[in-house]
Write a protein that holds these residues in place. Structure first.
Motif, PDB file in Angstrom:
ATOM      1  N   ASP A  40       0.877  -1.169   0.000  1.00  0.00           N
ATOM      2  CA  ASP A  40       0.000   0.000   0.000  1.00  0.00           C
ATOM      3  C   ASP A  40       0.908   1.211   0.000  1.00  0.00           C
ATOM      4  N   PRO A  41       0.976   1.929  -1.116  1.00  0.00           N
ATOM      5  CA  PRO A  41       0.140   1.838  -2.307  1.00  0.00           C
ATOM      6  C   PRO A  41       0.477   0.613  -3.167  1.00  0.00           C
ATOM      7  N   ALA A  42      -0.547   0.144  -3.856  1.00  0.00           N
ATOM      8  CA  ALA A  42      -0.449  -1.092  -4.628  1.00  0.00           C
ATOM      9  C   ALA A  42       0.592  -1.029  -5.742  1.00  0.00           C
ATOM     10  N   ASP A  43       0.816   0.145  -6.325  1.00  0.00           N
ATOM     11  CA  ASP A  43       1.741   0.240  -7.452  1.00  0.00           C
ATOM     12  C   ASP A  43       3.207   0.067  -7.057  1.00  0.00           C
ATOM     13  N   ALA A  44       3.514  -0.041  -5.761  1.00  0.00           N
ATOM     14  CA  ALA A  44       4.882  -0.275  -5.299  1.00  0.00           C
ATOM     15  C   ALA A  44       5.221  -1.768  -5.281  1.00  0.00           C
ATOM     16  N   GLY A  45       4.264  -2.626  -5.497  1.00  0.00           N
ATOM     17  CA  GLY A  45       4.508  -4.061  -5.372  1.00  0.00           C
ATOM     18  C   GLY A  45       3.787  -4.830  -6.438  1.00  0.00           C
ATOM     19  N   PRO A  46       3.625  -6.111  -6.221  1.00  0.00           N
ATOM     20  CA  PRO A  46       4.003  -6.883  -5.040  1.00  0.00           C
ATOM     21  C   PRO A  46       5.517  -7.047  -4.940  1.00  0.00           C
ATOM     22  N   LEU A  47       5.987  -7.383  -3.720  1.00  0.00           N
ATOM     23  CA  LEU A  47       7.403  -7.549  -3.461  1.00  0.00           C
ATOM     24  C   LEU A  47       7.663  -8.972  -2.977  1.00  0.00           C
ATOM     25  N   THR A  48       8.733  -9.576  -3.510  1.00  0.00           N
ATOM     26  CA  THR A  48       9.095 -10.952  -3.168  1.00  0.00           C
ATOM     27  C   THR A  48      10.333 -10.932  -2.272  1.00  0.00           C
ATOM     28  N   VAL A  49      10.250 -11.548  -1.109  1.00  0.00           N
ATOM     29  CA  VAL A  49      11.373 -11.580  -0.173  1.00  0.00           C
ATOM     30  C   VAL A  49      12.484 -12.448  -0.747  1.00  0.00           C
ATOM     31  N   GLU A  50      13.657 -11.838  -0.917  1.00  0.00           N
ATOM     32  CA  GLU A  50      14.833 -12.555  -1.419  1.00  0.00           C
ATOM     33  C   GLU A  50      15.743 -12.984  -0.267  1.00  0.00           C
ATOM     34  N   SER A  51      15.828 -12.134   0.745  1.00  0.00           N
ATOM     35  CA  SER A  51      16.582 -12.490   1.958  1.00  0.00           C
ATOM     36  C   SER A  51      16.012 -11.702   3.121  1.00  0.00           C
ATOM     37  N   ALA A  52      16.154 -12.270   4.315  1.00  0.00           N
ATOM     38  CA  ALA A  52      15.660 -11.607   5.520  1.00  0.00           C
ATOM     39  C   ALA A  52      16.541 -12.011   6.688  1.00  0.00           C
ATOM     40  N   ARG A  53      16.821 -11.038   7.555  1.00  0.00           N
ATOM     41  CA  ARG A  53      17.634 -11.299   8.734  1.00  0.00           C
ATOM     42  C   ARG A  53      17.331 -10.236   9.775  1.00  0.00           C
ATOM     43  N   THR A  54      17.716 -10.515  11.004  1.00  0.00           N
ATOM     44  CA  THR A  54      17.589  -9.496  12.038  1.00  0.00           C
ATOM     45  C   THR A  54      18.968  -8.920  12.309  1.00  0.00           C
ATOM     46  N   HIS A  55      18.983  -7.633  12.614  1.00  0.00           N
ATOM     47  CA  HIS A  55      20.217  -6.922  12.921  1.00  0.00           C
ATOM     48  C   HIS A  55      19.891  -5.874  13.979  1.00  0.00           C
TER      49      HIS A  55
END
Length: 179
Positions: A40-55
């Motif tokens: 939201d807003p819709a035109d920014a995505g959809p987005l696919t998670v390629e990597s995720a981590r906590t820092h």
């Protein structure tokens, strides 16, 4: 129903990672590699998670559609969404389940309507539009909101004196007599 699971924060590094302000109890599931999140807003995505981590206690995520820091910076403020059903957990509600509930006192006196939920640092707060029009933040803790009855369309409040605008006089003071 759509649920906001995160808000995109600042870009991190040069390779397109972004920090997330997580708004989910299950970030490992929501931000798993391969997860596709609407925006939201819709035109920014959809987005696919390629990597995720906590820092340092924050989630850092890189999306397949974001190649560099410049693209990552353009996502700041975007909300990430998922589809959900109503909550089945006891004592757990999604914001959309709370919106529109009647806010009343223990004796049944109606004081207003729940119009939202705000995520504050210490705890969540119900946003109540009182009958007089005032917008009041009510700490969403059992001591102050002892009953949430979604099927019955109501929440019961046990507010401390002065929390509700209706308990204050025109000067903003509590409606107590002077000594």
């Amino acid at each position: 129903m759509e649920l906001v699971v995160a808000r995109v924060g600042r870009a991190h590094g040069l390779r397109g990672e972004v920090s997330l302000e997580a708004r989910t109890d299950v970030p490992d599931e929501r931000f798993a590699v391969g997860a596709v999140l609407r925006t939201d807003p819709a035109d920014a995505g959809p987005l696919t998670v390629e990597s995720a981590r906590t820092h340092q206690g924050r989630w850092l995520v890189r999306f397949a559609e974001v190649a560099d820091r410049t693209a990552a910076e353009s996502l700041r403020g975007i909300e990430l969404l998922v589809d959900v059903e109503d909550s089945v957990e006891e004592d757990a509600w999604y914001p959309h389940e709370l919106q529109g509930l009647r806010a009343e006192l223990g004796d049944g006196t109606v004081v207003g309507e729940v119009v939202g939920l705000e995520h504050l640092p210490a705890h969540d707060a119900l946003v109540v539009r009182e009958d007089g029009g005032a917008r009041t933040l009510v700490p969403f803790v059992r001591a102050i909101v002892p009953v949430v009855d979604v099927p019955g369309g109501r929440v019961v409040l046990d507010p401390p004196g002065g929390l509700l605008a209706r308990d204050q006089d025109a000067d903003g003071d509590l409606g107590e007599p002077e000594a």
